[in-house]
Design a protein around this motif. Structure first.
Motif, short mmCIF file in Angstrom:
data_model
loop_
_atom_site.label_atom_id
_atom_site.label_comp_id
_atom_site.label_asym_id
_atom_site.label_seq_id
_atom_site.Cartn_x
_atom_site.Cartn_y
_atom_site.Cartn_z
N VAL A 69 -0.63 -3.24 -4.05
CA VAL A 69 -0.04 -2.14 -3.29
C VAL A 69 -1.12 -1.28 -2.65
N LEU A 70 -2.14 -0.90 -3.43
CA LEU A 70 -3.19 -0.04 -2.91
C LEU A 70 -4.05 -0.80 -1.89
N GLY A 71 -4.32 -2.06 -2.17
CA GLY A 71 -5.11 -2.85 -1.22
C GLY A 71 -4.38 -3.07 0.09
N LEU A 72 -3.05 -3.22 0.02
CA LEU A 72 -2.26 -3.39 1.23
C LEU A 72 -2.36 -2.16 2.13
N ARG A 73 -2.31 -0.98 1.53
CA ARG A 73 -2.43 0.24 2.34
C ARG A 73 -3.74 0.27 3.10
N VAL A 74 -4.83 -0.03 2.40
CA VAL A 74 -6.15 0.01 3.04
C VAL A 74 -6.24 -1.05 4.13
N ALA A 75 -5.79 -2.27 3.82
CA ALA A 75 -5.90 -3.36 4.79
C ALA A 75 -5.09 -3.07 6.05
N VAL A 76 -3.86 -2.60 5.88
CA VAL A 76 -3.01 -2.31 7.04
C VAL A 76 -3.57 -1.15 7.85
N ALA A 92 -0.39 4.16 5.52
CA ALA A 92 -1.37 3.44 6.34
C ALA A 92 -1.25 3.81 7.81
N VAL A 93 -0.03 3.86 8.33
CA VAL A 93 0.17 4.21 9.73
C VAL A 93 -0.29 5.66 9.98
N GLY A 94 0.05 6.55 9.06
CA GLY A 94 -0.39 7.94 9.20
C GLY A 94 -1.90 8.07 9.22
N GLY A 95 -2.57 7.34 8.32
CA GLY A 95 -4.03 7.39 8.29
C GLY A 95 -4.67 6.81 9.53
N ALA A 96 -4.09 5.71 10.05
CA ALA A 96 -4.64 5.07 11.24
C ALA A 96 -4.47 5.94 12.48
N LEU A 97 -3.50 6.86 12.47
CA LEU A 97 -3.35 7.82 13.57
C LEU A 97 -4.23 9.04 13.39
N VAL A 101 9.82 6.98 -5.89
CA VAL A 101 10.12 5.54 -5.83
C VAL A 101 9.47 4.84 -7.02
N GLY A 102 10.08 3.72 -7.44
CA GLY A 102 9.55 3.01 -8.58
C GLY A 102 9.49 1.51 -8.44
N ASP A 103 10.32 0.91 -7.57
CA ASP A 103 10.28 -0.54 -7.43
C ASP A 103 9.20 -0.95 -6.43
N VAL A 104 8.75 -2.18 -6.53
CA VAL A 104 7.62 -2.65 -5.74
C VAL A 104 7.91 -2.60 -4.25
N GLY A 105 9.12 -2.99 -3.85
CA GLY A 105 9.45 -2.99 -2.43
C GLY A 105 9.35 -1.61 -1.81
N ALA A 106 9.87 -0.59 -2.52
CA ALA A 106 9.80 0.78 -2.02
C ALA A 106 8.36 1.27 -1.98
N LEU A 107 7.56 0.88 -2.96
CA LEU A 107 6.15 1.28 -2.98
C LEU A 107 5.39 0.66 -1.81
N VAL A 108 5.71 -0.60 -1.50
CA VAL A 108 5.06 -1.25 -0.35
C VAL A 108 5.42 -0.53 0.94
N GLY A 109 6.69 -0.17 1.10
CA GLY A 109 7.11 0.57 2.28
C GLY A 109 6.41 1.92 2.38
N THR A 110 6.26 2.60 1.25
CA THR A 110 5.56 3.88 1.23
C THR A 110 4.09 3.69 1.59
#
Length: 389
Positions: free
Chosen positions: A34-41, A93-98, A79-88
């Motif tokens: 989850v954390l790596g996905l945020r950075v990569a995206v 990621a989008v906010g940081g990239a802007l 949020v607690g499930d993996v899908g919701a965490l990925v969406g968050t």
């Protein structure tokens, strides 16, 4: 803006792993995903969203970034499930990239005499937040992790309001005159001198980010790790007033890369340092801080001096895109090396990468200066002629 946003960020992120492990019950591999996905995206989006910042203006981009991250941090507490965490994670990621190209575009729009000072204040604010955010989050944890994320969301909402209050005149906005997102990306990639610079300078993020992983893995005592991060943040903030008016000089960025590389030599020496262990760690922290304090303004000045008016966002995006790619691949390699018992070799490789990058680094010449390499973007409204004597 930077202080409010960064305090909210560090207050949450320094305690997020413990929350996901202890409260949500995720396995370590899922947390890393989850954390790596945020950075990569986030780093993958820096290039296209940097071009978007040039199109809509840094003020609007900053407002949007603040809103997205306010929503994202607010959701982290509920949020607690993996899908919701990925969406968050994708929202963050989008906010940081802007956010980052928006801030640098705003700083680039300042008068030349104020630009370096403004950048120094921005970096110092971020370093203060990096030191104050974790203990602030620890205090707020008394009300539960949801309370921490709620406060962080409010801090990001406040940052969005501050962006809105800037006003176009005070923001010093320079918008891309036209050509679309694809044209902006094509132009920066066609600038071969800057593309070469982006590739050579790409290890900067890897060298900075790996300290966060390497130090806790290398020292079992969390107090020593805390000392490392506090010393490095303090040194990075302290060097800014000295560097503020000199960051355009090539030695600043080159020196930052050398310092960042040298820090890993002292970290690699920790297992055999004996009674000099603390001294070696503090020296590594000071060198890490020097590296951060020199690299950040050096890269910023190289971007501002090379980018045509209205294209700072996409130029910043290219640098961060390249740096993110190297950080992702390099981070995976360092993690594998630590798991294989080759920690010393990994840190030696990081040191060598910093030294090599600093040795071959060549700043692109300012786009508007006499004698600079002639490069013309595809959009004719952004072309610069050489200054005649």
């Amino acid at each position: 803006m930077q202080l409010s946003a960064a305090l909210g960020y560090w207050a949450v992120m320094s305690h997020l792993v413990a929350h996901l492990r202890d409260d949500v019950g995720l396995l370590a591999g899922t947390i890393a995903l989850v954390l790596g996905l945020r950075v990569a995206v986030q780093y993958a989006l820096f290039l296209p969203l940097g071009a978007l910042v040039d199109r809509i203006g840094p003020r609007r981009a900053g407002i949007l970034a603040g809103v997205l991250r306010a929503v994202g941090f607010g959701l982290l507490g509920v949020v607690g499930d993996v899908g919701a965490l990925v969406g968050t994670a994708l929202l963050l990621a989008v906010g940081g990239a802007l956010l980052h190209p928006a801030i640098q575009s705003l700083l680039a729009g300042l008068p030349a005499q104020s630009r370096s000072r403004g950048f120094a204040v921005n970096v110092v604010s971020g370093q203060i937040a990096a030191v104050a955010g974790p203990p602030a989050g620890l205090v707020l944890l008394g009300g539960g992790f949801g309370f921490v994320t709620g406060v962080a969301a409010a801090a990001w909402a406040a940052a969005a309001v501050l962006f809105a209050l800037l006003g176009r005149d005070r923001a010093g906005e320079r918008r891309d005159a036209g050509g679309g997102l694809a044209r902006g990306v094509a132009d920066v990639v066609a600038d071969r001198a800057f593309l070469r610079f982006s590739i050579v300078a790409a290890p900067t993020t890897l060298l900075a980010a790996q300290a966060v992983t390497v130090v806790p893995l290398s020292v079992a005592d969390p107090r020593l790790a805390t000392v490392f991060f506090c010393v490095s943040a303090a040194v990075a903030a302290g060097v800014q007033p000295f560097v503020a008016g000199r960051a355009q000089r090539p030695w600043v960025l080159r020196g930052g890369l050398f310092c960042a590389g040298a820090s890993y030599l002292f970290l690699a020496a920790l297992p055999v340092a004996g009674e000099w262990r603390t001294a070696s760690l503090v020296t590594a922290a000071a060198l890490t801080g020097l590296g951060t304090g020199l690299v950040a303004p050096g890269v910023f000045q190289a971007i501002v001096r090379r980018a045509p008016d209205g294209r700072v966002g996409v130029y910043n995006g290219l640098v961060r895109f390249m740096a993110g790619a190297v950080a992702l691949v390099g981070g995976l390699a360092v993690g594998e090396a630590f798991d294989a018992g080759a920690a010393t070799a990994a840190m030696g490789g990081l040191a060598a990468l910093g030294f090599l990058s600093g040795a071959v680094l060549k700043h692109p010449r300012p786009a508007r200066d006499e004698g600079s390499e002639r490069w013309e973007p595809a959009d004719p409204t952004l072309r610069h002629e050489k200054i005649k004597p």
